[in-house]
Design a protein around this motif. Structure first.
Motif, PDB file in Angstrom:
ATOM      1  N   GLY A 178       0.956  -1.184  -0.072  1.00  0.00           N
ATOM      2  CA  GLY A 178      -0.131   0.061  -0.033  1.00  0.00           C
ATOM      3  C   GLY A 178       0.864   1.183  -0.119  1.00  0.00           C
ATOM      4  N   GLU A 179       2.048   1.211  -0.425  1.00  0.00           N
ATOM      5  CA  GLU A 179       3.018   2.326  -0.255  1.00  0.00           C
ATOM      6  C   GLU A 179       3.242   2.833  -1.679  1.00  0.00           C
ATOM      7  N   GLU A 180       3.328   4.107  -1.736  1.00  0.00           N
ATOM      8  CA  GLU A 180       3.406   5.023  -3.024  1.00  0.00           C
ATOM      9  C   GLU A 180       4.777   4.509  -3.664  1.00  0.00           C
ATOM     10  N   VAL A 181       4.628   4.135  -5.047  1.00  0.00           N
ATOM     11  CA  VAL A 181       5.644   3.845  -5.721  1.00  0.00           C
ATOM     12  C   VAL A 181       5.733   4.601  -6.985  1.00  0.00           C
ATOM     13  N   VAL A 182       6.664   4.705  -7.909  1.00  0.00           N
ATOM     14  CA  VAL A 182       6.690   5.165  -9.402  1.00  0.00           C
ATOM     15  C   VAL A 182       6.927   3.734 -10.004  1.00  0.00           C
ATOM     16  N   VAL A 183       5.833   3.627 -11.087  1.00  0.00           N
ATOM     17  CA  VAL A 183       6.126   2.434 -11.682  1.00  0.00           C
ATOM     18  C   VAL A 183       6.646   2.870 -13.265  1.00  0.00           C
ATOM     19  N   LYS A 184       7.942   2.463 -13.451  1.00  0.00           N
ATOM     20  CA  LYS A 184       8.348   2.800 -14.886  1.00  0.00           C
ATOM     21  C   LYS A 184       7.811   2.287 -15.931  1.00  0.00           C
ATOM     22  N   GLY A 185       7.878   2.811 -17.189  1.00  0.00           N
ATOM     23  CA  GLY A 185       7.313   2.389 -18.201  1.00  0.00           C
ATOM     24  C   GLY A 185       8.186   1.400 -19.132  1.00  0.00           C
ATOM     25  N   LYS A 186       8.277   0.239 -18.686  1.00  0.00           N
ATOM     26  CA  LYS A 186       9.222  -0.689 -19.484  1.00  0.00           C
ATOM     27  C   LYS A 186       8.378  -2.030 -20.083  1.00  0.00           C
ATOM     28  N   GLY A 187       9.474  -2.758 -20.716  1.00  0.00           N
ATOM     29  CA  GLY A 187       8.960  -3.869 -21.172  1.00  0.00           C
ATOM     30  C   GLY A 187       8.178  -3.488 -22.781  1.00  0.00           C
ATOM     31  N   ARG A 188       7.869  -4.700 -23.352  1.00  0.00           N
ATOM     32  CA  ARG A 188       7.744  -4.254 -24.996  1.00  0.00           C
ATOM     33  C   ARG A 188       6.106  -4.026 -25.160  1.00  0.00           C
ATOM     34  N   HIS A 189       5.528  -3.163 -25.479  1.00  0.00           N
ATOM     35  CA  HIS A 189       4.181  -3.223 -25.768  1.00  0.00           C
ATOM     36  C   HIS A 189       3.651  -2.558 -26.835  1.00  0.00           C
ATOM     37  N   ASP A 190       2.571  -2.885 -27.236  1.00  0.00           N
ATOM     38  CA  ASP A 190       1.922  -2.186 -28.301  1.00  0.00           C
ATOM     39  C   ASP A 190       1.274  -0.744 -28.058  1.00  0.00           C
ATOM     40  N   PRO A 191       1.702   0.310 -29.208  1.00  0.00           N
ATOM     41  CA  PRO A 191       1.063   1.580 -28.943  1.00  0.00           C
ATOM     42  C   PRO A 191      -0.567   1.415 -29.278  1.00  0.00           C
ATOM     43  N   CYS A 192      -0.852   0.506 -29.943  1.00  0.00           N
ATOM     44  CA  CYS A 192      -2.228   0.296 -30.172  1.00  0.00           C
ATOM     45  C   CYS A 192      -2.741  -1.119 -30.512  1.00  0.00           C
ATOM     46  N   VAL A 193      -3.370  -1.592 -29.752  1.00  0.00           N
ATOM     47  CA  VAL A 193      -3.695  -3.091 -29.999  1.00  0.00           C
ATOM     48  C   VAL A 193      -4.498  -3.616 -31.348  1.00  0.00           C
ATOM     49  N   VAL A 194      -5.283  -2.869 -31.880  1.00  0.00           N
ATOM     50  CA  VAL A 194      -6.212  -3.312 -33.070  1.00  0.00           C
ATOM     51  C   VAL A 194      -5.412  -3.753 -34.264  1.00  0.00           C
ATOM     52  N   PRO A 195      -4.705  -3.457 -34.550  1.00  0.00           N
ATOM     53  CA  PRO A 195      -4.137  -4.051 -35.812  1.00  0.00           C
ATOM     54  C   PRO A 195      -3.897  -5.540 -35.727  1.00  0.00           C
ATOM     55  N   ARG A 196      -3.196  -6.044 -34.320  1.00  0.00           N
ATOM     56  CA  ARG A 196      -3.123  -7.452 -34.099  1.00  0.00           C
ATOM     57  C   ARG A 196      -4.366  -8.041 -33.826  1.00  0.00           C
ATOM     58  N   ALA A 197      -5.082  -7.221 -33.021  1.00  0.00           N
ATOM     59  CA  ALA A 197      -6.342  -7.958 -32.606  1.00  0.00           C
ATOM     60  C   ALA A 197      -7.293  -8.463 -33.524  1.00  0.00           C
ATOM     61  N   VAL A 198      -7.404  -7.719 -34.926  1.00  0.00           N
ATOM     62  CA  VAL A 198      -8.279  -8.129 -35.989  1.00  0.00           C
ATOM     63  C   VAL A 198      -8.171  -9.809 -36.003  1.00  0.00           C
TER      64      VAL A 198
END
Lengths: 359, 359, 359, 359
Positions: free
Chosen positions: C316-336
């Motif tokens: 329950g303590e405040e933390v900063v979550v960094k943006g890491k890992g490999r992710h899609d900027p938008c899922v719809v092209p693959r979600a087709v």
């Protein structure tokens, strides 16, 4: 899940307590466009109903099914078929003595512990009166099977130590209902009847065995791993009140023998591929092979006896449970209709399931 | 539906043909946070595996389970647990002779008719090799049950006409694995082993019976109408290859007796409510009552014998089917692990189902 | 139950965590005797796989399906089809920062609370990598549907505020895969691609909408009460990661209008009974009416952004979550590919279910 | 399967045709020992019943539920709860004109093709009268949820183009039933009522939107892959007659936005972990996160209008279908009770399912 449902496609959900307003059910998945013979349904209910002869319980119930939905101008709509049978002759006062006490070998104690509440009147939901719903659904399944050329039968093959000698393949199924015990061997039937009657007079009860048969089952019914045709028959039969055992084909006896003695050799006949013997009981690898399906179902003696028994109440104190209420001295004569009903439901369900095996 | 799935909450879906790439399954509904003992799983697989002794088939398989998902740092995640066991020693050529022919009392003919296609190698999906998946799932269920205080056991109680005399309540379950036939009565075990060995030398096979036991099952497991605890046990057992019969508690024998003889009277003990006798087999009204659950499972002789048999091919022509391949002369020693596995799955599933009975 | 299963007859059970050994599944209930086109399955996996273009995540996975059972000499056996896809490029270290922290709008917190344990690597079971299993099963369903004359398609109809103007009935489905965003309107596609690319460069993400289509669906599929065809499509689509909404036929817009404006009048044509308009979206009373089925599926922006966010850890303590890992900027092209897969599964399942509607 | 069943543990099986003897159902899996408030059930039926105001159909039905089983001395037994509601005011003659004709945008044509038979009176099984069964089951679920601290609500948020401006978080749910359209924004409610009334006078119909809410849902409900909490809500809502769309949380609008705008940041509060915003709609990864669940359900205009429409009969000939029978000009005021009922059923079912997630 649905603990009170049976079948995957042709699916009965049953309801009702013995002394509640009604017993009944909903059949989901009955194919559309089937003409329903209501007299045939009533006939099966009459074979199961109490008070039908001197060797059954004397509770009086007309057990007439009223249909509420799913049938229009005599034909099934493909929508749920709901039905109910009123409980017209409950004598609930007869059960006040067990309100807080546990009858030996009954479900009183286990229900109380599982649910924390129990409708004690006539055994509530644990009463075999619930099987009315199965008989109605089974009677409909039976009609559909007959239209498909499949016949289902059941008969009493033993009561206590009195057992029929006739092999199931020699039985004349048209004689099953010729006597009140529903044993197609007339001489044995008389013995059974007078034995049950004497047991009844002693305030005692006795067990028995019912043999089930299915003729002309098409090759290919049954799912070969967990839902083997005989596994579903076993579950169906073991789910009937008072059943302690199930065997099919050669059964327990076959397990004493050698492969070379009991293998069923294939032969070609005018009717196609057949087997010379049928130790397999019409099912191989869990799938019907076109031979007669036969099996035995063992029923224990009814737990309610007309004698005092020492037991416990819900506080764990010793009490005397009196033998009261109206009960069968032996359930097998009435259970014949139930065994047939469950057989028909299993076969029709697997017939419908098999429709998607190939495109 | 899911014909290849077993269980409602703790649910195994199994896959695999005898000579395909792998046998395996997915367990859905396993509670989260359970520590898994992989050695204990392997031990159960070893009890089931081929080639373990002179009285089993000589097919050599390590039968090592590989887990693909659902377990993280040794604990269950509550997500599906997938596993696979490679088929490393298939001798598929041994089966080319039955590519177009139907072995007597096997599933070749019924599969061909039902599906219109069949993997004939080693019996394909109809092979008892599929039961590996059940042993893995059962081994996990067994671990969870042990943590809950519930013990499951099974042992060989008869082979052919040779039957143990010792009552199940007198059996020392710690001795079950002391001999290769898995009969805890040492003298009878030796008789059984030498009998199976002689049967094997004759190229024949023989049936047998396995007794199943469950100790310390909490009161209240089982759904009282169609999904009675014993009905689900029956279905579980009848779904094992070669099984022809199931009985629990007093079984078929009890059905010859009177209510006054076999009712189980309740008594109060230091451990709470108990029954003086246990003809009920630990289950009343379909619900466990806290007493020992016991039952018998009848296995027929293996259909494959090392002898020529006259049969038919898929054109309906007479052929001679040779006795080839590697098969057990008697399945019961290896089937002990399968019976235990199915018992554990049924009990754990009902334990989880029972959690929603009360709020 | 089976929380990880989808479908009643044609039934997929999926397994796998994002960084576990494999993702895969078992298809139970696939009809027997179907020739499988493995290239067509791989093609669908390629449409879904990561790293396929500059606007998708850069995780590199071959995503090649290995089949373990259920297919023999290229044809389905009617037995379970098991398959697995190895996770070859997990970079689990990228996730150590969230081992104890909860990413905003992710499933970390809810999983932890529900299960008390979590495979934090790559989101574990909550990763959209699970949808691989759906694409494999859907690709098989699609093949079978094509053999039945039924076609399923999906395409990106909007990204952020950029929406196609072309009505679904005017879309040339052969052009869907002509560009990397999978929008068959070339001009809009270019806009969408450059928008997603700019969003990606900002370390941000964006949502979008996919339109689904099914042509030549036979009249009569769908169960009219709870399992309406569109209700099952809705459940199928809402079960895809990141989906926030579903509408079919006239959808939300139609609900502002009058009956006299949107009723679909029946007409007779050379092809039989048709409707003049199709606000109904090819489904009336939950049952397909033979017109084109069309629907829209709304996907929210991916929760993982390449920016720091303030959040909480498991204490329950405040933390900063960094943006890491490999992710899609938008899922719809693959979600087709996923939308198409789920559509095909629903339609085939209802095709098979419908087989038992009439005898 | 059970096409007419809804829910896995708390499971309703419904039955009945609009002009048959009765509408009703069986609830299986209701926990034992729950006190039932029959007045509260009737209150929900009254909110759904026809003839309740000038803006609903004028069919007169008391819609009183009769309970047949499963309740004993006011408490649930843990056994199936069966109930029925008689159809007392069917005017079947009003429907003789559509015996052989297909009403536009109704289920007449699809039923006829699927089943080959149809109860044309009042739409038979396709009538929204079936939803009575859902309201009864939902009312029971709602009571149990209230005992668990969970509240479910629904209200009309738009009719035609008239939409409430108030955000769902600002709605005073106690005002929902203050007016006959069930919109808690008094000014808009009056507009809606007079608009529906004018539409009715024109013999036309209009659509609308209902917003659903659930407060205080415990963290952890929902199964994260196929049976996501919102996927089951979607299926539940899409299964209601006339529904064309479903969205939850940020919905379709959210799909136009960026991750950085709509991510919900976690914060610690006196009540534990919360989120600053709630675009997620109380569900993350398919599992409830403790925030308010909110969603929208789009209802199309009723297909039956009081005007002549050109259509076809069952021979494919052109006919004029007259506007007859008694129908709602707009379904949303009555559908509020149905949306709430389905919400309650989904939540309770997932509450019970979640009980086996951990041992």
């Amino acid at each position: 899940m649905g603990s009170n449902s049976f079948g995957e496609i042709f699916r009965l959900t049953s309801f009702g307590e013995s002394h509640g307003k009604a017993i009944g059910g909903i059949i989901d998945g009955c194919p559309a466009g089937i003409s329903i013979d209501f007299d045939a349904i009533q006939l099966e209910l009459d074979r199961r109903k109490p008070g039908q002869s001197k060797i059954t319980t004397q509770r009086k119930e007309a057990d007439r099914a009223v249909f509420l939905s799913g049938i229009f101008e005599g034909k099934t709509l493909g929508t749920p078929i709901a039905f109910e049978i009123l409980n017209s002759d409950p004598k609930s006062k007869d059960y006040s003595h067990i309100k807080d006490s546990y009858r030996p070998s009954h479900a009183d104690y286990t229900y109380d512990t599982k649910y924390g509440i129990r409708d004690y009147r006539g055994g509530g939901r644990s009463s075999a009166r619930e099987t009315i719903a199965r008989v109605v659904a089974g009677a409909i399944a039976k009609q559909i099977l007959i239209a498909l050329g499949v016949e289902t039968h059941a008969y009493v093959s033993s009561v206590g130590e009195i057992a029929m000698d006739v092999h199931h393949s020699q039985v004349d199924v048209s004689k099953i209902d010729d006597n009140i015990v529903r044993c197609p061997d007339e001489a044995k039937a008389e013995e059974m009847i007078s034995y049950i009657d004497s047991i009844r007079k002693q305030g005692d009860t006795v067990g028995g065995v019912i043999t089930g048969l299915a003729f002309n089952v098409p090759v290919g019914l049954g799912e070969p791993v967990f839902d083997k045709l005989h596994a579903d028959l076993a579950k169906a039969m073991m789910g009937i009140n008072a059943v302690k055992g199930f065997e099919y084909g050669g059964g327990f006896e076959m397990c004493k023998r050698r492969g070379s003695e009991v293998n069923d050799l294939f032969i070609t006949t005018d009717e196609g591929v057949k087997t010379k013997s049928n130790h397999s009981g019409g099912i191989q690898g869990g799938i019907s092979n076109g031979e007669t399906i036969y099996f035995k179902v063992a029923f224990k003696p009814v737990a309610t006896i007309m004698r005092d028994q020492i037991s416990l109440n819900d506080k764990g104190e010793e009490v005397v449970v009196k033998g009261k209420g109206r009960h069968d001295p032996c359930v097998v004569p009435r259970a014949v209709a139930i065994v047939e009903a469950m057989t028909a439901m299993v076969l029709l369900d697997h017939y419908l399931r098999n429709k998607s095996t190939k495109l």
